[in-house]
Design a protein around this motif. Structure first.
Motif: not given
Length: 158
Positions: A21-30, A37-47
């Motif tokens: 949930x904190x990483x923003x994972x979302x079910x995209x489909x089957x 799964x999809x994870x939206x780009x967010x500045x706080x996830x940048x390495x």
């Protein structure tokens, strides 16, 4: 084909844990036996703040998690599993500012191990950011601890 009950749980299984949930994972489909799964780009996830590229640990977590979902689809049920082995090959940097998608497929099940292949990409798996090969240990359905030897049968003892 996965049961409708399991399919209806996939969105919750994709993002219901605190870390997913904190990483923003979302079910995209089957699609068939492939889970996305999809994870939206967010500045706080940048390495790397200089490039805006998502952190490698995020990619690994995404591939591991989508792999687990693929195992449940192959089993056609939810049961406890654990990552036994995970190899991630990074092929290129993720494109800055773009969502990352992961897709996985469980290609082999044994009585105690599930084998999975997964890919992370922006547009399609033919141009991956990373590819993974993983093995997951399954819980024992007969009450044994996974990996524990089976009890000797009466005939085997003779």
């Amino acid at each position: 084909m996965a049961s409708s009950t399991l399919v209806s749980l996939l969105p919750q299984l994709a993002s219901g844990a605190a870390h997913t949930h904190a990483l923003g994972f979302a079910f995209e489909g089957l699609e068939g036996d492939r889970v996305r799964l999809r994870v939206p780009w967010r500045e706080d996830l940048v390495g790397d703040p200089d490039t805006g590229v998502l952190a490698g640990g995020l990619v690994t977590a995404l591939l591991d998690h989508v792999g687990g979902l693929a195992v449940w689809i192959a089993l056609d049920r939810f049961e406890p599993i654990a990552t036994l082995d995970l190899r991630v090959d990074y092929m290129r940097a993720a494109e800055p500012g773009r969502d990352l998608i992961a897709e996985a497929r469980c290609y082999r099940l044994t009585h105690s191990i599930a084998f999975v292949r997964a890919w992370a990409f922006e547009d399609g798996p033919e141009n991956p950011v990373a590819a993974a090969q993983a093995a997951y240990i399954l819980s024992a359905s007969d009450g044994r601890t996974p990996g524990a030897p089976r009890p000797a049968s009466a005939e085997a003892a003779r």
